[in-house]
Design a protein around this motif. Structure first.
Motif, PDB file in Angstrom:
ATOM      1  N   SER B 149       0.848  -1.189   0.000  1.00 24.08           N
ATOM      2  CA  SER B 149       0.000   0.000   0.000  1.00 24.08           C
ATOM      3  C   SER B 149       0.888   1.244   0.000  1.00 24.08           C
ATOM      4  O   SER B 149       2.028   1.217   0.475  1.00 24.08           O
ATOM      5  CB  SER B 149      -0.919   0.008   1.225  1.00 24.08           C
ATOM      6  OG  SER B 149      -0.133   0.044   2.390  1.00 24.08           O
ATOM      7  N   PHE B 150       0.333   2.318  -0.538  1.00 25.23           N
ATOM      8  CA  PHE B 150       1.088   3.566  -0.699  1.00 25.23           C
ATOM      9  C   PHE B 150       1.589   4.088   0.652  1.00 25.23           C
ATOM     10  O   PHE B 150       2.715   4.552   0.778  1.00 25.23           O
ATOM     11  CB  PHE B 150       0.188   4.597  -1.387  1.00 25.23           C
ATOM     12  CG  PHE B 150       0.926   5.819  -1.834  1.00 25.23           C
ATOM     13  CD1 PHE B 150       1.614   5.837  -3.038  1.00 25.23           C
ATOM     14  CD2 PHE B 150       0.941   6.967  -1.054  1.00 25.23           C
ATOM     15  CE1 PHE B 150       2.308   6.964  -3.454  1.00 25.23           C
ATOM     16  CE2 PHE B 150       1.631   8.098  -1.460  1.00 25.23           C
ATOM     17  CZ  PHE B 150       2.318   8.098  -2.663  1.00 25.23           C
ATOM     18  N   ILE B 151       0.728   3.960   1.645  1.00 27.53           N
ATOM     19  CA  ILE B 151       1.057   4.510   2.971  1.00 27.53           C
ATOM     20  C   ILE B 151       2.318   3.857   3.547  1.00 27.53           C
ATOM     21  O   ILE B 151       3.078   4.469   4.278  1.00 27.53           O
ATOM     22  CB  ILE B 151      -0.165   4.367   3.940  1.00 27.53           C
ATOM     23  CG1 ILE B 151       0.035   5.190   5.213  1.00 27.53           C
ATOM     24  CG2 ILE B 151      -0.473   2.940   4.302  1.00 27.53           C
ATOM     25  CD1 ILE B 151      -0.207   6.664   5.033  1.00 27.53           C
ATOM     26  N   GLU B 152       2.541   2.596   3.165  1.00 22.23           N
ATOM     27  CA  GLU B 152       3.741   1.900   3.656  1.00 22.23           C
ATOM     28  C   GLU B 152       5.019   2.464   3.036  1.00 22.23           C
ATOM     29  O   GLU B 152       6.099   2.270   3.570  1.00 22.23           O
ATOM     30  CB  GLU B 152       3.649   0.406   3.355  1.00 22.23           C
ATOM     31  CG  GLU B 152       2.624  -0.307   4.213  1.00 22.23           C
ATOM     32  CD  GLU B 152       2.467  -1.760   3.836  1.00 22.23           C
ATOM     33  OE1 GLU B 152       1.821  -2.490   4.598  1.00 22.23           O
ATOM     34  OE2 GLU B 152       2.975  -2.172   2.770  1.00 22.23           O
ATOM     35  N   TYR B 153       4.870   3.117   1.900  1.00 19.28           N
ATOM     36  CA  TYR B 153       6.033   3.787   1.302  1.00 19.28           C
ATOM     37  C   TYR B 153       6.244   5.159   1.954  1.00 19.28           C
ATOM     38  O   TYR B 153       7.365   5.607   2.116  1.00 19.28           O
ATOM     39  CB  TYR B 153       5.862   3.931  -0.213  1.00 19.28           C
ATOM     40  CG  TYR B 153       6.180   2.640  -0.942  1.00 19.28           C
ATOM     41  CD1 TYR B 153       7.484   2.346  -1.327  1.00 19.28           C
ATOM     42  CD2 TYR B 153       5.195   1.696  -1.198  1.00 19.28           C
ATOM     43  CE1 TYR B 153       7.796   1.159  -1.971  1.00 19.28           C
ATOM     44  CE2 TYR B 153       5.496   0.499  -1.832  1.00 19.28           C
ATOM     45  CZ  TYR B 153       6.796   0.236  -2.221  1.00 19.28           C
ATOM     46  OH  TYR B 153       7.105  -0.951  -2.841  1.00 19.28           O
ATOM     47  N   VAL B 154       5.105   5.795   2.312  1.00 24.04           N
ATOM     48  CA  VAL B 154       5.216   7.098   2.980  1.00 24.04           C
ATOM     49  C   VAL B 154       5.804   6.897   4.382  1.00 24.04           C
ATOM     50  O   VAL B 154       6.674   7.634   4.810  1.00 24.04           O
ATOM     51  CB  VAL B 154       3.830   7.782   3.063  1.00 24.04           C
ATOM     52  CG1 VAL B 154       3.940   9.131   3.761  1.00 24.04           C
ATOM     53  CG2 VAL B 154       3.236   7.950   1.671  1.00 24.04           C
ATOM     54  N   PHE B 155       5.308   5.875   5.058  1.00 25.73           N
ATOM     55  CA  PHE B 155       5.823   5.538   6.400  1.00 25.73           C
ATOM     56  C   PHE B 155       6.368   4.109   6.374  1.00 25.73           C
ATOM     57  O   PHE B 155       5.657   3.166   6.733  1.00 25.73           O
ATOM     58  CB  PHE B 155       4.707   5.652   7.456  1.00 25.73           C
ATOM     59  CG  PHE B 155       4.111   7.022   7.560  1.00 25.73           C
ATOM     60  CD1 PHE B 155       4.840   8.081   8.082  1.00 25.73           C
ATOM     61  CD2 PHE B 155       2.813   7.262   7.122  1.00 25.73           C
ATOM     62  CE1 PHE B 155       4.291   9.353   8.166  1.00 25.73           C
ATOM     63  CE2 PHE B 155       2.257   8.529   7.203  1.00 25.73           C
ATOM     64  CZ  PHE B 155       3.002   9.577   7.724  1.00 25.73           C
TER      65      PHE B 155
END
Lengths: 171, 341
Positions: B149-155
């Motif tokens: 998921s994108f959020i895992e790249y952000v955090f």
């Protein structure tokens, strides 16, 4: 102030532990799959040993007789593959260092002394394949037939209208 | 009231710092697998390049910028990474064009075989090293597998938190900075493991290169065209059964290059002419070149760049020479050190 700090730490912990869920992808469909219409068996029996796609490799390899092996390392982060060649078949083993597993990824039938679970072997015709496996196949641009299950597939490649290569493999 | 607001801000700041430190601690450091550090190392050398290389392991194990400079005065950088997919190459190029405009870009075509994201670990090795920008965001969106998921790249903490139980001294030592592992993107290998297998790649159901990858190749061509940069397509000379380059793929790339007036150099049939000895010039039985094979290939390619493509010798530029002479020195020091191990 203390309450607020405690709340923040709790949030921090929750956040860092989140997304911990399902990691185990079970890839073995018990050697059978009905999703393509006729039930398909994704295994080969060789020297009276059943070899399933996704099975743990090493106990099988050592029970099948003499072999030669060729290593095929992946780039770091990927899955290494070794090919074990026996008389009549090849087994490609996927070595996933991240999961610490070595599993059967692909079986190739090399001679007419070995056949698929439905009795198809090298030299059979396309009609023979469709009679055994049904019409629910995908035809590749090369004319090869592919029967796909949830996590495994079986491919029949032809030369001069006869089966020349059979691959049973994980998708 | 004011005091409470200040307290809340302080607490938020402390949490933010703690989270940042925790994240730095659990992120993979790629010390034993240095391939994961390659993409990020570019920022330290961005600018002043006449030639940029993009692609998968076949570029960062095949072309040596230090040799291109030493022999031909060509300033170059290899922005390769493990299984770099074509859309990742596209967005890396987009990002690099914001920092510099080279004379040419070399794209290694092997990754055209992949039409969809393959594996989270490979994605991470390419994407985590990119600095945040619209290019990185687009690269992440194009690359994510179903489980990501994108959020895992952000955090990244959300992805790597489970490493908290596996932390080693290296994670602490390199939490905020790590060693430089490459020479301008070239990852040196001095080992020798002869090629013994003559096996070819397995048969495929369909030899058509995926539409998605050809679309991104076309986007890369248009991006280069827009910037006035020459795009060169290349295939490294390695052809191991594990990473087989099929004649059918070669023809599709050749046809594409011809249709669009691009240079396509398939080094596989040229390997004898280059002087590659598959008994001594590979470290992994023919999958990749070692430093001895890469030096031969780089010299051969450098000659082509100068003689056929008009690359200028920049060794008279004092400022550039100073930088590159230091890089060449580091390259040879690394080579000596690795040969002694």
């Amino acid at each position: 102030m203390k309450k607020l700090l405690a709340l923040c730490i709790a949030l921090l912990l929750i956040l860092s532990l989140a997304a911990c869920a399902a990691d185990g992808d079970t890839d073995n469909d018990d050697g059978k799959d009905n999703s393509g219409g006729a039930a398909i068996d994704y295994y080969i029996t060789y020297n009276n040993v059943r070899i399933d796609i996704g099975a743990e490799a090493q106990p099988l390899i050592s029970s099948l007789g003499s072999y030669t092996v060729e290593e095929g390392e992946a780039c770091p982060g990927g899955i290494d593959t070794d090919i074990y060649t026996f008389s009549g078949i090849e087994i490609m083993v996927y070595k996933d260092s991240a999961k610490n597993t070595e599993t059967v990824g692909k079986i190739s039938i090399l001679s007419d002394a070995v056949s698929t679970a439905k009795g198809i072997t090298i030299g059979d015709t396309e009609q023979g394949v469709t009679a055994a496996y049904g019409k629910s196949y995908t035809k590749g641009s090369t004319g090869a037939l592919c029967y796909e299950g949830k996590s495994s597939s079986i491919e029949f490649h032809f030369t001069d209208a006869k089966v020349s290569n059979i691959y049973v493999k994980t998708k | 009231m004011k005091k409470k607001i200040i307290s809340a801000i302080c607490v938020a700041l402390v949490c933010f710092l703690l989270l940042g430190a925790l994240q730095a601690l659990v992120m993979p450091k790629y010390i034993s697998n240095p391939e994961g550090r390659l993409v990020g190392e570019y920022y330290g050398e961005a600018g002043d390049h006449d030639l940029l290389f993009l692609g998968d392991c076949e570029v960062y194990e095949s072309f040596i910028p230090a040799i291109l400079w030493e022999e031909y005065g060509i300033s170059s950088y290899v922005r390769g990474s493990s299984q770099q997919l074509v859309w990742q190459s596209y967005y890396l190029l987009e990002e690099m064009f914001k920092k510099e405009t080279p004379k040419a870009v070399v794209f290694n075509v092997y990754s055209l075989r992949y039409g969809e994201p393959q594996r989270d670990s490979y994605n991470r090795m390419t994407l985590d090293g990119m600095r945040w920008s619209s290019s990185k965001a687009a690269a992440v969106r194009a690359s994510m597998t179903e489980d990501e998921s994108f959020i895992e790249y952000v955090f990244p903490l959300l992805r790597f938190h489970s490493r908290i139980t596996e932390l080693t001294g290296e994670d602490v030592k390199y939490a905020f900075s790590g060693p430089r592992v490459s020479d301008s993107g070239y990852l040196m290998q001095t080992g020798v493991k002869p090629m013994t297998s003559e096996r070819e790649g397995e048969l495929l159901l369909d030899y058509t290169l995926p539409e998605t990858s050809m679309e991104y190749l076309d986007m890369m061509r248009l991006l280069c065209e827009e910037k006035g940069v020459k795009l060169i397509l290349s295939k490294a000379p390695t052809n191991h059964w594990r990473f087989w380059w099929y004649d059918e793929w070669d023809k599709q790339v050749s046809d594409y290059a011809e249709r669009n007036g691009l240079e396509y150099i398939n080094f596989i049939p040229l390997s004898s002419e280059i002087g590659i000895d598959w008994q001594t010039d590979t470290y992994d039985a023919g999958m990749h070149l070692n430093v001895y094979g890469a030096e031969k290939l780089t010299r051969y390619f450098g000659r082509m760049l100068v003689e056929d493509m008009g690359f200028e010798d920049k060794r008279t530029d004092a400022e550039l020479s100073e930088k590159w002479n230091e890089r060449v020195r580091i390259y040879y020091d690394r080579k000596t050190l690795m040969e002694q191990k």
